[in-house]
Design a protein around this motif. Sequence first.
Motif, PDB file in Angstrom:
ATOM      1  N   PHE A  36       0.798  -0.993  -0.006  1.00 17.56           N
ATOM      2  CA  PHE A  36      -0.019   0.072  -0.020  1.00 17.56           C
ATOM      3  C   PHE A  36       1.049   1.224   0.051  1.00 17.56           C
ATOM      4  N   GLY A  37       1.029   1.867  -1.165  1.00 20.95           N
ATOM      5  CA  GLY A  37       2.202   2.879  -1.009  1.00 20.95           C
ATOM      6  C   GLY A  37       3.512   2.501  -0.644  1.00 20.95           C
ATOM      7  N   PRO A  38       3.914   3.171   0.610  1.00 16.87           N
ATOM      8  CA  PRO A  38       5.409   2.852   1.029  1.00 16.87           C
ATOM      9  C   PRO A  38       5.141   1.728   2.363  1.00 16.87           C
ATOM     10  N   LEU A  39       4.063   1.267   2.243  1.00 12.97           N
ATOM     11  CA  LEU A  39       3.647   0.250   3.137  1.00 12.97           C
ATOM     12  C   LEU A  39       3.536  -1.168   2.732  1.00 12.97           C
ATOM     13  N   PHE A  40       4.228  -2.190   3.475  1.00 10.79           N
ATOM     14  CA  PHE A  40       3.922  -3.480   2.986  1.00 10.79           C
ATOM     15  C   PHE A  40       3.356  -4.312   4.120  1.00 10.79           C
ATOM     16  N   LEU A  73      -8.961   6.310  16.464  1.00  4.53           N
ATOM     17  CA  LEU A  73      -7.597   6.386  16.844  1.00  4.53           C
ATOM     18  C   LEU A  73      -7.342   6.728  18.280  1.00  4.53           C
ATOM     19  N   ARG A  74      -8.091   7.690  18.657  1.00  9.95           N
ATOM     20  CA  ARG A  74      -8.062   8.161  20.103  1.00  9.95           C
ATOM     21  C   ARG A  74      -8.148   6.967  21.052  1.00  9.95           C
ATOM     22  N   SER A  75      -9.298   6.213  20.818  1.00  6.64           N
ATOM     23  CA  SER A  75      -9.566   5.197  21.376  1.00  6.64           C
ATOM     24  C   SER A  75      -8.618   4.168  21.630  1.00  6.64           C
ATOM     25  N   LEU A  76      -7.562   4.084  20.685  1.00  4.72           N
ATOM     26  CA  LEU A  76      -6.534   2.940  20.453  1.00  4.72           C
ATOM     27  C   LEU A  76      -5.358   3.461  21.361  1.00  4.72           C
ATOM     28  N   GLY A  77      -4.956   4.838  21.323  1.00  4.26           N
ATOM     29  CA  GLY A  77      -3.656   5.462  21.768  1.00  4.26           C
ATOM     30  C   GLY A  77      -3.592   6.841  21.712  1.00  4.26           C
ATOM     31  N   ARG A  78      -2.596   7.345  22.174  1.00 10.66           N
ATOM     32  CA  ARG A  78      -2.504   9.028  22.203  1.00 10.66           C
ATOM     33  C   ARG A  78      -1.660   9.425  21.234  1.00 10.66           C
ATOM     34  N   ASN A  79      -0.504   8.839  21.026  1.00  6.66           N
ATOM     35  CA  ASN A  79       0.454   9.428  19.987  1.00  6.66           C
ATOM     36  C   ASN A  79       0.283   8.765  18.500  1.00  6.66           C
ATOM     37  N   TRP A  80       0.198   9.633  17.683  1.00  7.09           N
ATOM     38  CA  TRP A  80      -0.035   9.117  16.291  1.00  7.09           C
ATOM     39  C   TRP A  80       0.672  10.195  15.259  1.00  7.09           C
ATOM     40  N   HIS A  81       1.384   9.352  14.462  1.00  6.14           N
ATOM     41  CA  HIS A  81       2.007   9.854  13.153  1.00  6.14           C
ATOM     42  C   HIS A  81       1.198   9.316  11.927  1.00  6.14           C
ATOM     43  N   PRO A  82       1.135  10.129  10.910  1.00  5.74           N
ATOM     44  CA  PRO A  82       0.564   9.818   9.693  1.00  5.74           C
ATOM     45  C   PRO A  82       1.557   9.449   8.654  1.00  5.74           C
ATOM     46  N   ASN A  83       1.457   8.220   7.881  1.00  3.52           N
ATOM     47  CA  ASN A  83       2.335   7.992   6.916  1.00  3.52           C
ATOM     48  C   ASN A  83       1.332   7.965   5.766  1.00  3.52           C
ATOM     49  N   LEU A  84       0.872   9.061   4.950  1.00  2.00           N
ATOM     50  CA  LEU A  84       0.048   8.981   3.725  1.00  2.00           C
ATOM     51  C   LEU A  84       0.589   8.931   2.459  1.00  2.00           C
ATOM     52  N   PHE A  85      -0.149   8.234   1.741  1.00  2.00           N
ATOM     53  CA  PHE A  85       0.401   7.958   0.282  1.00  2.00           C
ATOM     54  C   PHE A  85      -0.779   8.516  -0.628  1.00  2.00           C
ATOM     55  N   GLN A  87      -4.992  10.554  -0.304  1.00  2.00           N
ATOM     56  CA  GLN A  87      -6.053  11.222   0.877  1.00  2.00           C
ATOM     57  C   GLN A  87      -5.222  12.223   1.559  1.00  2.00           C
ATOM     58  N   TYR A  88      -4.428  13.075   1.263  1.00  2.00           N
ATOM     59  CA  TYR A  88      -3.724  13.915   1.942  1.00  2.00           C
ATOM     60  C   TYR A  88      -4.464  14.981   2.799  1.00  2.00           C
ATOM     61  N   ARG A  89      -5.376  15.666   2.019  1.00  2.00           N
ATOM     62  CA  ARG A  89      -6.222  16.400   2.770  1.00  2.00           C
ATOM     63  C   ARG A  89      -6.862  15.784   3.874  1.00  2.00           C
ATOM     64  N   ARG A  90      -7.757  14.896   3.538  1.00  2.49           N
ATOM     65  CA  ARG A  90      -8.438  14.250   4.399  1.00  2.49           C
ATOM     66  C   ARG A  90      -7.641  13.711   5.753  1.00  2.49           C
ATOM     67  N   GLY A  91      -6.241  13.243   5.350  1.00  5.08           N
ATOM     68  CA  GLY A  91      -5.638  12.603   6.382  1.00  5.08           C
ATOM     69  C   GLY A  91      -5.192  13.751   7.340  1.00  5.08           C
ATOM     70  N   SER A  92      -4.775  15.077   6.722  1.00  6.97           N
ATOM     71  CA  SER A  92      -4.242  16.362   7.435  1.00  6.97           C
ATOM     72  C   SER A  92      -5.495  16.696   8.618  1.00  6.97           C
ATOM     73  N   LEU A  93      -6.837  16.578   7.996  1.00  6.57           N
ATOM     74  CA  LEU A  93      -7.869  16.764   8.705  1.00  6.57           C
ATOM     75  C   LEU A  93      -7.890  15.813  10.042  1.00  6.57           C
ATOM     76  N   ALA A 119       0.911   4.867  14.477  1.00  3.18           N
ATOM     77  CA  ALA A 119       0.955   5.332  12.896  1.00  3.18           C
ATOM     78  C   ALA A 119      -0.199   4.733  12.241  1.00  3.18           C
ATOM     79  N   TYR A 120      -0.604   5.685  11.206  1.00  2.43           N
ATOM     80  CA  TYR A 120      -1.768   5.346  10.295  1.00  2.43           C
ATOM     81  C   TYR A 120      -1.640   5.780   9.040  1.00  2.43           C
ATOM     82  N   THR A 121      -2.616   5.359   8.033  1.00  3.00           N
ATOM     83  CA  THR A 121      -2.798   5.859   6.793  1.00  3.00           C
ATOM     84  C   THR A 121      -4.010   5.555   6.418  1.00  3.00           C
ATOM     85  N   LEU A 122      -4.348   5.915   5.200  1.00  2.98           N
ATOM     86  CA  LEU A 122      -5.606   6.097   4.793  1.00  2.98           C
ATOM     87  C   LEU A 122      -5.484   5.539   3.384  1.00  2.98           C
ATOM     88  N   LEU A 123      -6.472   4.216   3.530  1.00  5.76           N
ATOM     89  CA  LEU A 123      -6.377   3.619   2.044  1.00  5.76           C
ATOM     90  C   LEU A 123      -7.357   4.178   0.904  1.00  5.76           C
TER      91      LEU A 123
END
Length: 314
Positions: A36-40, A73-85, A87-93, A119-123
């Motif tokens: 999925f983009g830069p993710l395997f 995402l907040r229900s799973l944890g506090r610290n999140w960093h996006p790795n988007l390939f 849906q960049y605008r939606r990911g930023s929102l 970490a998260y990304t949007l498919l």
Amino acid sequence: MELSEKMEKLPGRIFETIPGFEDHLKKELSEGFESFGPLFYSETKEKVFWHRNTWLSPVKIEFDSINEAARALRSLGRNWHPNLFTQYRRGSLIESKLPVLRIKKHSFPRIVPDVPMGAYTLLDANTLLASANCSSPFPGGIIDFEEDKEGPPSRAYLKLWEALTIARKWPLPGERCLDAGCSPGGWSWVLSNLGAEVIAVDRAPLEPKIAAMRGVNFLKHDAFTLSPNEIGRIDWLFCDVVCYPPRLLKWIEKWLESGLCSNFICSIKMQGGVDDSNIREADFDTPKLFAEIPGSTVLHLHHNKHELCWIKVS
């Protein structure tokens, strides 16, 4: 539908690729992966080294709105960093709805807080891939340091700073260290600044300003032809020698058998070009043998190039 019903736990792991080394990861995973983009994504149980970060507990989340995605995402944890390939605008929102993650340059030495990093990304517009726990405590597996552009003779010192930071341990003042393949002196510079006593070994000389540092003793020699008994008991063994990985392993095995050292940090340098067709099969197999040594970690550092790092500390 409840939020929990929109989350699907995935049985495998997600690997963030290293730009330029995607073929190396493909070789390790063989055919058993989806990209999925830069993710395997793979369900392999084998140890994998050619990646910069691993998503350890991935979930797939279906959502209807930005707020719902952020809430999931907040229900799973506090610290999140996006790795988007995509849906960049939606990911930023979505990111704007999460706690602010302040990314800053790090000083050395310092102990990194043991806090889970997600970490998260949007498919697509309504599907997240996420993991609340990753192998690296740094966003995306990337650590940036406040660099010293005056003292060290090369940027190789950043590799050692990173390895010691990950090890959460470094030489104490007065501890005896072997720096094999020391020229021009980047690692010896780090060790001297920590107050260690350094036996710096190489066939090429240290830069004069490094050779003159407190506690640095230079020996012109091929480190691999020196037996552990000739060096004697040391607290740390560091090696950044350019050689075929099997030769490095054979030398390290002598040190392990001797019992004369407890802490090791070594670069496992791949020979040939980045194209994996130029790398001997043994060079790919050797990191697996290093990883089987009890207490070992093998990984690709952010500051590594065509090499891996082996860490074993007591």
